[in-house]
Scaffold this active site. Sequence first.
Site, PDB file in Angstrom:
ATOM      1  N   CYS A  69       0.873  -1.173   0.000  1.00 13.79           N
ATOM      2  CA  CYS A  69       0.000   0.000   0.000  1.00 13.79           C
ATOM      3  C   CYS A  69       0.909   1.223   0.000  1.00 13.79           C
ATOM      4  CB  CYS A  69      -0.857  -0.037   1.270  1.00 13.79           C
ATOM      5  SG  CYS A  69      -1.914   1.412   1.488  1.00 13.79           S
ATOM      6  N   ASN A  70       0.790   2.029  -1.035  1.00  8.31           N
ATOM      7  CA  ASN A  70       1.634   3.224  -1.126  1.00  8.31           C
ATOM      8  C   ASN A  70       1.304   4.219  -0.035  1.00  8.31           C
ATOM      9  OD1 ASN A  70       3.086   3.045  -3.998  1.00  8.31           O
ATOM     10  ND2 ASN A  70       1.073   2.128  -4.123  1.00  8.31           N
ATOM     11  N   THR A  71       0.014   4.322   0.281  1.00  6.06           N
ATOM     12  CA  THR A  71      -0.446   5.274   1.280  1.00  6.06           C
ATOM     13  C   THR A  71       0.149   4.927   2.649  1.00  6.06           C
ATOM     14  OG1 THR A  71      -2.470   5.424  -0.016  1.00  6.06           O
ATOM     15  CG2 THR A  71      -2.536   6.342   2.205  1.00  6.06           C
ATOM     16  N   CYS A 186      -0.908   3.258  -6.680  1.00  2.80           N
ATOM     17  CA  CYS A 186      -1.870   2.805  -5.681  1.00  2.80           C
ATOM     18  C   CYS A 186      -2.206   1.379  -6.091  1.00  2.80           C
ATOM     19  CB  CYS A 186      -3.130   3.662  -5.673  1.00  2.80           C
ATOM     20  SG  CYS A 186      -4.447   2.938  -4.637  1.00  2.80           S
TER      21      CYS A 186
END
Length: 264
Positions: A69-71, A186
């Site tokens: 997960c990039n976030t 994402c």
Amino acid sequence: MIGIFDSGIGGLSILRSIHKRHPQYRTVYFGDSKNAPYGSKSQDEIIDLTWEGVKFLFDQGAVLVILACNTATAAALRVIQQERLKDYPGRNVLGIILPTAEELVELEFDRIAILATPSTMASGSYLTEFNKLKPGMHITQHAPEDWVNFVEANETQQEAARASVKKHIDAVLKGLPDAQAILLACTHFPALLHSYPERIPIPIFAQGGIVAARLHTYLKRHPEIETNIERDGDHLYFTSGDVAHVSKAAEVFMGYTPRFEVNV
Ligand code: DGL
């Protein structure tokens, strides 16, 4: 065990590539669908939720956790690596932003359009990494706010999703008309691109293959971790969301219906 964490089902786009490249390793997936999307939450909230997810995966027996997960990577990786792993000797947590930036720089791109969540975009993490690796690259960022929700709701085939994909991809191509590549930063986004009605004239990169290849290199360099990963090819799936819905929605990434269990 290798643990894979995401805010929801998007990390399955990474897991699928890991299964293809490393079918022997036992994996455990946890998607926090109850709290998705993370992309519109504060950094502190993302840190807390991500750390809870990582601890759950450690409890299942994971010796290595990948934040798919990039976030979560942008908000929480550094804090987790620097402050929270002290009590977990022999375990590690990896993110997916640096390996992705390294791969695109190695491919010698100079002008890249990035699609990410609002939080990843605001963090500036990709700009920082690209700038360190190759100063002077020309990067634009776009945040299609509704895309994660379409994927979590299993609505990737709906007209509203198609219209949004068309709108945002058109804006990206217009915003950096000489872009050499589009990066889907994402892990939910690869489930949506198929609906764009025309041939996209430049290469589009998703992160699954990149992360699976870099994992191979990491495990070669870290035998103390690699030797502790079971090799029975068993795959476990946990969610904080509705088990039946999440299992069904996961098909878009896995091509079959994985059997999710609740993370209790
Ligand atoms: N899949 C996550 C990512 O790669 C984000 C999804 C979310 O906003 O929860 O950034």
